[in-house]
Scaffold this motif. Structure first.
Motif, PDB file in Angstrom:
ATOM      1  N   GLY A 105      51.166  70.683  50.390  1.00 33.20           N
ATOM      2  CA  GLY A 105      52.550  70.637  50.843  1.00 33.20           C
ATOM      3  C   GLY A 105      52.689  71.027  52.302  1.00 33.20           C
ATOM      4  N   ILE A 106      51.946  72.050  52.722  1.00 32.67           N
ATOM      5  CA  ILE A 106      51.997  72.485  54.113  1.00 32.67           C
ATOM      6  C   ILE A 106      51.467  71.392  55.040  1.00 32.67           C
ATOM      7  N   MET A 107      50.422  70.688  54.600  1.00 33.95           N
ATOM      8  CA  MET A 107      49.800  69.643  55.412  1.00 33.95           C
ATOM      9  C   MET A 107      50.489  68.284  55.240  1.00 33.95           C
ATOM     10  N   ASP A 108      51.624  68.260  54.524  1.00 32.82           N
ATOM     11  CA  ASP A 108      52.384  67.023  54.292  1.00 32.82           C
ATOM     12  C   ASP A 108      51.532  65.944  53.640  1.00 32.82           C
ATOM     13  N   GLU A 109      50.714  66.361  52.683  1.00 30.59           N
ATOM     14  CA  GLU A 109      49.927  65.386  51.930  1.00 30.59           C
ATOM     15  C   GLU A 109      50.866  64.529  51.091  1.00 30.59           C
ATOM     16  N   GLN A 110      50.562  63.239  51.024  1.00 34.98           N
ATOM     17  CA  GLN A 110      51.420  62.305  50.288  1.00 34.98           C
ATOM     18  C   GLN A 110      51.436  62.656  48.804  1.00 34.98           C
ATOM     19  N   ASP A 111      52.615  62.733  48.227  1.00 34.26           N
ATOM     20  CA  ASP A 111      52.759  62.990  46.799  1.00 34.26           C
ATOM     21  C   ASP A 111      52.835  61.650  46.078  1.00 34.26           C
ATOM     22  N   PRO A 112      51.785  61.249  45.346  1.00 36.18           N
ATOM     23  CA  PRO A 112      51.758  59.922  44.706  1.00 36.18           C
ATOM     24  C   PRO A 112      52.913  59.690  43.739  1.00 36.18           C
ATOM     25  N   GLU A 113      53.331  60.744  43.011  1.00 37.20           N
ATOM     26  CA  GLU A 113      54.395  60.580  42.022  1.00 37.20           C
ATOM     27  C   GLU A 113      55.720  60.207  42.690  1.00 37.20           C
ATOM     28  N   ILE A 114      56.053  60.890  43.778  1.00 38.80           N
ATOM     29  CA  ILE A 114      57.302  60.595  44.484  1.00 38.80           C
ATOM     30  C   ILE A 114      57.257  59.199  45.082  1.00 38.80           C
ATOM     31  N   LEU A 115      56.109  58.861  45.681  1.00 41.43           N
ATOM     32  CA  LEU A 115      55.968  57.543  46.302  1.00 41.43           C
ATOM     33  C   LEU A 115      56.112  56.432  45.265  1.00 41.43           C
ATOM     34  N   VAL A 116      55.474  56.584  44.127  1.00 38.79           N
ATOM     35  CA  VAL A 116      55.575  55.580  43.056  1.00 38.79           C
ATOM     36  C   VAL A 116      57.017  55.438  42.589  1.00 38.79           C
ATOM     37  N   GLN A 117      57.723  56.559  42.470  1.00 43.67           N
ATOM     38  CA  GLN A 117      59.126  56.524  42.046  1.00 43.67           C
ATOM     39  C   GLN A 117      59.981  55.744  43.036  1.00 43.67           C
ATOM     40  N   ILE A 118      59.787  55.990  44.337  1.00 45.90           N
ATOM     41  CA  ILE A 118      60.561  55.304  45.368  1.00 45.90           C
ATOM     42  C   ILE A 118      60.254  53.808  45.384  1.00 45.90           C
ATOM     43  N   VAL A 119      58.970  53.467  45.298  1.00 50.42           N
ATOM     44  CA  VAL A 119      58.570  52.048  45.289  1.00 50.42           C
ATOM     45  C   VAL A 119      59.168  51.336  44.075  1.00 50.42           C
ATOM     46  N   HIS A 120      59.142  52.000  42.936  1.00 45.53           N
ATOM     47  CA  HIS A 120      59.697  51.410  41.704  1.00 45.53           C
ATOM     48  C   HIS A 120      61.191  51.119  41.865  1.00 45.53           C
ATOM     49  N   ILE A 121      61.921  52.038  42.457  1.00 46.79           N
ATOM     50  CA  ILE A 121      63.361  51.842  42.666  1.00 46.79           C
ATOM     51  C   ILE A 121      63.616  50.669  43.607  1.00 46.79           C
ATOM     52  N   LEU A 122      62.884  50.621  44.708  1.00 45.85           N
ATOM     53  CA  LEU A 122      63.075  49.537  45.685  1.00 45.85           C
ATOM     54  C   LEU A 122      62.695  48.183  45.109  1.00 45.85           C
ATOM     55  N   GLU A 123      61.569  48.128  44.425  1.00 45.33           N
ATOM     56  CA  GLU A 123      61.087  46.851  43.882  1.00 45.33           C
ATOM     57  C   GLU A 123      62.028  46.300  42.821  1.00 45.33           C
ATOM     58  N   ASN A 124      62.572  47.164  41.987  1.00 48.10           N
ATOM     59  CA  ASN A 124      63.437  46.719  40.882  1.00 48.10           C
ATOM     60  C   ASN A 124      64.862  46.399  41.327  1.00 48.10           C
ATOM     61  N   ASN A 125      65.240  46.825  42.547  1.00 44.79           N
ATOM     62  CA  ASN A 125      66.598  46.558  43.048  1.00 44.79           C
ATOM     63  C   ASN A 125      66.555  45.783  44.370  1.00 44.79           C
ATOM     64  N   ARG A 126      65.490  45.108  44.589  1.00 42.93           N
ATOM     65  CA  ARG A 126      65.220  44.437  45.852  1.00 42.93           C
ATOM     66  C   ARG A 126      66.168  43.261  46.099  1.00 42.93           C
ATOM     67  N   LYS A 127      66.629  43.132  47.336  1.00 37.52           N
ATOM     68  CA  LYS A 127      67.463  42.005  47.744  1.00 37.52           C
ATOM     69  C   LYS A 127      66.650  41.078  48.640  1.00 37.52           C
ATOM     70  N   ASP A 128      66.994  39.790  48.618  1.00 40.78           N
ATOM     71  CA  ASP A 128      66.250  38.819  49.416  1.00 40.78           C
ATOM     72  C   ASP A 128      66.304  39.160  50.901  1.00 40.78           C
ATOM     73  N   GLU A 129      67.415  39.761  51.321  1.00 43.99           N
ATOM     74  CA  GLU A 129      67.582  40.090  52.743  1.00 43.99           C
ATOM     75  C   GLU A 129      66.653  41.219  53.190  1.00 43.99           C
ATOM     76  N   TRP A 130      66.144  42.001  52.248  1.00 46.87           N
ATOM     77  CA  TRP A 130      65.205  43.051  52.586  1.00 46.87           C
ATOM     78  C   TRP A 130      63.806  42.425  52.628  1.00 46.87           C
ATOM     79  N   ILE A 131      63.489  41.839  53.750  1.00 52.03           N
ATOM     80  CA  ILE A 131      62.259  41.064  53.864  1.00 52.03           C
ATOM     81  C   ILE A 131      61.027  41.944  53.672  1.00 52.03           C
TER      82      ILE A 131
END
Length: 326
Positions: free
Chosen positions: A201-227
């Motif tokens: 956390g101190i070194m700002d290591e990527q948290d895979p769980e949070i990243l997967v959650q964000i990607v899942h939200i974007l992918e499932n609600n994606r608009k064509d305009e978001w190239i």
């Protein structure tokens, strides 16, 4: 929410003191190395609980001129210190166990020791379970660390109870020291894991769980305009997140339209992630290389044919440069 976390951590500190006193009494009654190992971990519980209480008070402070991202990082620091204290307690336990094996000792009043230690195990487990559950709900590393520590303490305490029962019936007293050595090594391992988590956390290591959650939200609600969305970086500050990302939009959009689409992405994430989030999104205009993956059907300025839709994943959404599909 912060008041609730602080209030619960205060109760953990109070119970930590009570349980430590109980285990100290059991150690004095029995003269057991295994009980000593349990009491040493309780010392760490008490210190860690009060440190966690302080860190939650500090993390709850608002942003200021000297801390533009707030004070949430202190949770990682105190969690790391807690892990170090746990590891030190493990070393002390191993030292005491080895010394007892060499010198030898006799145990006393094991029946009372078994009763007291068993009672502390039940209380520790319940506190740990509630702390982890509340920590996950409030995204608090301090409460999660405290809960895991309490549950690890429960496991070692049950082992101590089992060893005392065996020694009580067999009168093989050296087994008590062997059990202390085993649990000392286990406690050191638990401390290492907590230190590792806090350093990430101190070194700002990527948290895979949070990243997967964000990607899942974007992918499932994606608009064509978001190239395209790329170059995403996520930082954690206690329970808060800071998200940097680039979003590619049609180049012919007005500044107002482009900003509106960027805000739609931010609103989408803010609604679906139950944490305080600060966004820093950068808008990119589409280029000719974007055409093969652009899903806008009636694009008035398309220069190349659409080839295929590229699924957003944890791997490609963090890339600094997205490659077109040839």
């Amino acid at each position: 929410m912060n008041k609730n976390k602080i209030g619960f951590q205060r109760w953990i500190a109070v119970f930590g003191v009570i349980l430590f006193i109980g285990k100290l009494i059991a150690w004095k009654l029995t003269n057991s190395d295994a009980v000593f190992s349990d009491a040493m971990e309780s010392v760490v519980n008490v210190i860690s609980a009060f440190m966690g209480l302080y860190s939650l008070h500090l993390a709850a402070k608002p942003k200021d001129e000297g801390h533009p991202y707030g004070h949430g990082k202190v949770e990682f620091v105190t969690s790391g210190i807690e892990g170090a204290l746990i590891a030190i307690a493990g070393i002390m336990i191993i030292y005491e166990g080895i010394n007892s094996l060499i010198v030898g000792k006799t145990l006393n009043q094991l029946d009372w020791g078994i009763a007291i230690i068993a009672a502390t195990a039940v209380i520790n487990y319940l506190l740990g379970y509630i702390s982890i559950k509340k920590g996950k709900a409030d995204n608090s590393l301090v409460l999660i660390s405290s809960g895991k520590h309490l549950q690890s303490d429960t496991i070692t305490t049950l082992g101590v109870v089992l060893s005392l029962v065996i020694v009580f019936f067999t009168k093989i007293y050296w087994l008590d020291s062997v059990v202390a050595l085993i649990f000392g090594a286990y406690i050191i391992f638990v401390g290492y894991k907590i230190i590792r988590k806090s350093l990430s956390g101190i070194m700002d290591e990527q948290d895979p769980e949070i990243l997967v959650q964000i990607v899942h939200i974007l992918e499932n609600n994606r608009k064509d305009e978001w190239i395209d969305v790329h170059n995403m970086k996520i930082q954690q500050f206690g329970a808060s997140l800071h998200i940097d990302a680039h979003i590619t939009l049609p180049w012919y959009y007005s500044l107002r339209d482009a900003h509106k689409e960027m805000e739609n992405v931010i609103i989408l994430l803010a609604k679906n992630i139950k944490r305080t989030i600060e966004f820093n999104f950068h808008m990119d205009d589409c280029k000719t290389i974007s055409c093969p993956v652009c899903q806008i059907k009636d694009c008035p300025v398309r220069e190349r044919d659409f080839i295929k839709r590229v699924e957003w994943t944890s791997e490609n959404i963090t890339l600094e440069v997205k490659h077109s599909v040839e």
